[in-house]
Write an enzyme that holds these catalytic residues in place. Sequence first.
Site, mmCIF file in Angstrom:
data_model
loop_
_atom_site.group_PDB
_atom_site.id
_atom_site.type_symbol
_atom_site.label_atom_id
_atom_site.label_comp_id
_atom_site.label_asym_id
_atom_site.label_seq_id
_atom_site.Cartn_x
_atom_site.Cartn_y
_atom_site.Cartn_z
ATOM 1 N N ARG A 1 74.246 50.793 25.960
ATOM 2 C CA ARG A 1 73.843 52.046 25.307
ATOM 3 C C ARG A 1 73.715 51.947 23.786
ATOM 4 O O ARG A 1 73.877 52.939 23.082
ATOM 5 C CB ARG A 1 74.788 53.195 25.663
ATOM 6 C CG ARG A 1 74.685 53.664 27.108
ATOM 7 C CD ARG A 1 73.380 54.405 27.347
ATOM 8 N NE ARG A 1 73.234 54.770 28.744
ATOM 9 C CZ ARG A 1 73.497 55.988 29.236
ATOM 10 N NH1 ARG A 1 73.880 56.947 28.446
ATOM 11 N NH2 ARG A 1 73.335 56.235 30.506
ATOM 12 N N ARG B 1 72.019 57.611 21.057
ATOM 13 C CA ARG B 1 72.429 58.658 20.130
ATOM 14 C C ARG B 1 73.415 58.250 19.054
ATOM 15 O O ARG B 1 73.645 59.028 18.132
ATOM 16 C CB ARG B 1 72.981 59.850 20.933
ATOM 17 C CG ARG B 1 71.865 60.584 21.678
ATOM 18 C CD ARG B 1 72.409 61.510 22.728
ATOM 19 N NE ARG B 1 73.091 60.726 23.740
ATOM 20 C CZ ARG B 1 73.629 61.239 24.851
ATOM 21 N NH1 ARG B 1 73.589 62.541 25.049
ATOM 22 N NH2 ARG B 1 74.223 60.463 25.725
ATOM 23 N N ARG C 1 63.972 61.146 18.535
ATOM 24 C CA ARG C 1 64.171 61.928 19.760
ATOM 25 C C ARG C 1 63.956 63.426 19.506
ATOM 26 O O ARG C 1 63.386 64.128 20.327
ATOM 27 C CB ARG C 1 65.592 61.635 20.234
ATOM 28 C CG ARG C 1 66.133 62.377 21.364
ATOM 29 C CD ARG C 1 65.679 61.823 22.684
ATOM 30 N NE ARG C 1 66.413 62.502 23.724
ATOM 31 C CZ ARG C 1 66.210 63.784 24.018
ATOM 32 N NH1 ARG C 1 65.293 64.470 23.397
ATOM 33 N NH2 ARG C 1 66.928 64.357 24.956
ATOM 34 N N ASP D 1 65.657 53.949 31.753
ATOM 35 C CA ASP D 1 66.802 54.494 32.484
ATOM 36 C C ASP D 1 66.783 53.955 33.907
ATOM 37 O O ASP D 1 65.714 53.616 34.435
ATOM 38 C CB ASP D 1 66.771 56.022 32.507
ATOM 39 C CG ASP D 1 68.172 56.584 32.753
ATOM 40 O OD1 ASP D 1 68.888 56.826 31.770
ATOM 41 O OD2 ASP D 1 68.558 56.746 33.929
ATOM 42 N N TYR E 1 72.668 58.892 43.217
ATOM 43 C CA TYR E 1 71.936 59.956 42.502
ATOM 44 C C TYR E 1 70.901 60.634 43.403
ATOM 45 O O TYR E 1 70.689 61.842 43.330
ATOM 46 C CB TYR E 1 71.263 59.403 41.248
ATOM 47 C CG TYR E 1 72.227 59.242 40.092
ATOM 48 C CD1 TYR E 1 72.693 60.351 39.379
ATOM 49 C CD2 TYR E 1 72.688 57.989 39.708
ATOM 50 C CE1 TYR E 1 73.584 60.203 38.323
ATOM 51 C CE2 TYR E 1 73.583 57.835 38.662
ATOM 52 C CZ TYR E 1 74.028 58.956 37.974
ATOM 53 O OH TYR E 1 74.913 58.814 36.940
HETATM 54 O O1 CP3 Z 1 70.725 51.094 25.092
HETATM 55 C C1 CP3 Z 1 70.682 50.986 26.320
HETATM 56 O O2 CP3 Z 1 71.678 50.697 27.006
HETATM 57 C C2 CP3 Z 1 69.343 51.085 27.017
HETATM 58 C C3 CP3 Z 1 68.994 52.313 27.592
HETATM 59 C C4 CP3 Z 1 69.719 52.894 28.798
HETATM 60 C C5 CP3 Z 1 69.756 54.296 29.015
HETATM 61 N N1 CP3 Z 1 70.308 54.504 30.229
HETATM 62 C C6 CP3 Z 1 69.224 55.312 28.095
HETATM 63 C C7 CP3 Z 1 69.744 56.686 28.148
HETATM 64 C C8 CP3 Z 1 70.340 52.278 29.893
HETATM 65 C C9 CP3 Z 1 70.623 50.805 30.160
HETATM 66 C C10 CP3 Z 1 70.700 53.315 30.802
HETATM 67 C C11 CP3 Z 1 71.329 53.066 32.113
HETATM 68 C C12 CP3 Z 1 71.878 54.202 32.881
HETATM 69 N N2 CP3 Z 1 71.370 55.467 32.998
HETATM 70 C C13 CP3 Z 1 73.020 54.118 33.702
HETATM 71 C C14 CP3 Z 1 73.827 52.861 33.944
HETATM 72 C C15 CP3 Z 1 74.779 52.570 32.856
HETATM 73 C C16 CP3 Z 1 75.967 53.491 32.776
HETATM 74 O O3 CP3 Z 1 76.054 54.183 31.764
HETATM 75 O O4 CP3 Z 1 76.769 53.500 33.719
HETATM 76 C C17 CP3 Z 1 73.227 55.390 34.281
HETATM 77 C C18 CP3 Z 1 74.328 55.786 35.217
HETATM 78 C C19 CP3 Z 1 72.146 56.233 33.840
HETATM 79 C C20 CP3 Z 1 71.902 57.642 34.220
HETATM 80 C C21 CP3 Z 1 71.945 58.532 33.048
HETATM 81 N N3 CP3 Z 1 70.995 58.577 32.047
HETATM 82 C C22 CP3 Z 1 72.932 59.517 32.756
HETATM 83 C C23 CP3 Z 1 74.158 59.812 33.600
HETATM 84 C C24 CP3 Z 1 72.547 60.123 31.568
HETATM 85 C C25 CP3 Z 1 73.206 61.300 30.894
HETATM 86 C C26 CP3 Z 1 74.432 60.918 30.181
HETATM 87 C C27 CP3 Z 1 74.154 60.666 28.727
HETATM 88 O O5 CP3 Z 1 74.555 59.599 28.245
HETATM 89 O O6 CP3 Z 1 73.562 61.535 28.121
HETATM 90 C C28 CP3 Z 1 71.363 59.500 31.114
HETATM 91 C C29 CP3 Z 1 70.608 59.797 29.879
HETATM 92 C C30 CP3 Z 1 70.351 58.686 28.925
HETATM 93 N N4 CP3 Z 1 69.917 57.441 29.271
HETATM 94 C C31 CP3 Z 1 70.449 58.753 27.504
HETATM 95 C C32 CP3 Z 1 70.074 57.502 27.013
HETATM 96 C C33 CP3 Z 1 69.967 57.064 25.583
HETATM 97 C C34 CP3 Z 1 70.847 59.971 26.682
HETATM 98 C C35 CP3 Z 1 69.785 61.016 26.749
HETATM 99 C C36 CP3 Z 1 69.160 61.447 25.442
HETATM 100 O O7 CP3 Z 1 68.994 60.705 24.474
HETATM 101 O O8 CP3 Z 1 68.764 62.589 25.455
#
Ligand code: CP3
Length: 349
Positions: free
Chosen positions: A25, A29, A38, A75, A152
């Site tokens: 991640r 953010r 964003r 994602d 999911y």
């Molecule tokens: O920098 C990185 O790691 C690359 C980008 C990345 C994102 N999601 C971007 C993202 C990666 C590798 C993921 C994987 C992901 N997504 C996982 C597996 C890793 C983990 O955290 O266990 C999972 C379970 C998801 C599903 C997901 N996506 C959730 C549960 C959420 C909401 C929670 C949150 O962090 O807000 C997301 C949204 C998400 N994916 C964001 C980002 C940067 C935040 C949303 C935003 O910027 O508005």
Amino acid sequence: MLKNDLLLRAARGEETERTPVWLMRQAGRILPEYRALRGRLSGFKELVETPELAAEVTIQPVDALDVDAAIIFSDILVVPEAMGLTYEMVEARGPLFPETIKTAQDVARMRVADPEEHLGYVLEAIRVTKRALNGRVPLIGFAGAPWTILAYMVEGHGSKTFSKARRMLYTNPALAHELLDKITRTTITYLQAQVEAGANIVQVFDSWAGILPPDHYREFSARYIAAICDAMPEGVPVTVFAKGAWFAVSDFAHFNCRTIGLDWNEDPRLVRAAIGYDKTLQGNLDPCALYGSREQVQTATIEMLRRFGPQRHIANLGHGVYPDTDPDNVRVFINTVKEFSTLARQGAI
Ligand code: CP3
């Protein structure tokens, strides 16, 4: 040619002059430049689906934090969407699937997606990113593990228990396997296409591994991850990160993967004692350790490095970095890994 291939050499088990470091991640953010971009868009999906923008935020942490790898901004939920189940990213709440998988008809409706046709925007983002990175660091491709994706698709949103998804494993295991098989087939061609587009290494995220009992984990998750590992092209390292699945690490030791990701509950010394030195380990600082003072972050990072030892380690957190983490503390973590591991190799400490 890569100018910095530390991550790949560490994954392959070659000696490195210091420990490579990146953060799950890291593109997101924590970075003000991410929030600025964003904020100008309609939402998360616009960013994910516009290759030039996805490439821009992929490279932001390479510029801002000097990490040893980029991970493609996307994602795990793009896979269910490609199979026919659309997701929404609800501001401040997380993912939501308006429709979920309940019946055999629902599973029958899901397609095994074609990467170019249904996920072309991710592949294009990889190509644009590779051009812009110009060999500075390796690019990590990724996908969710089939079990986490099923969780999911059946639950429809995040959950503490994922009890709807877990219920299916007890009440209709055949249907679960049918869906897992379709997800696995989609994921295999998708990851192969990511490699063809330029990903140097791929990571499989099994975020909800830890909620399954070990026998279910073997039956409904690990074997599908094994199939994915077996299908990756020769020479492309695979990382398996199964959060909470300490009980499965000895299984992963026999998989066709190079690296096993550890969360912060796991002790790398015990893992080494159990599996030996055939695999590289990745992790595993507690993301909350980054809320401490600069000195606390340094101390915790050095302790982590000592527990892993100098070789066959890729430094990372034990899960994704939390969005309210001070980027300066992230820099302290990264710089401590670089400095301490360099000195340790030289025998200075
Ligand atoms: O920098 C990185 O790691 C690359 C980008 C990345 C994102 N999601 C971007 C993202 C990666 C590798 C993921 C994987 C992901 N997504 C996982 C597996 C890793 C983990 O955290 O266990 C999972 C379970 C998801 C599903 C997901 N996506 C959730 C549960 C959420 C909401 C929670 C949150 O962090 O807000 C997301 C949204 C998400 N994916 C964001 C980002 C940067 C935040 C949303 C935003 O910027 O508005």
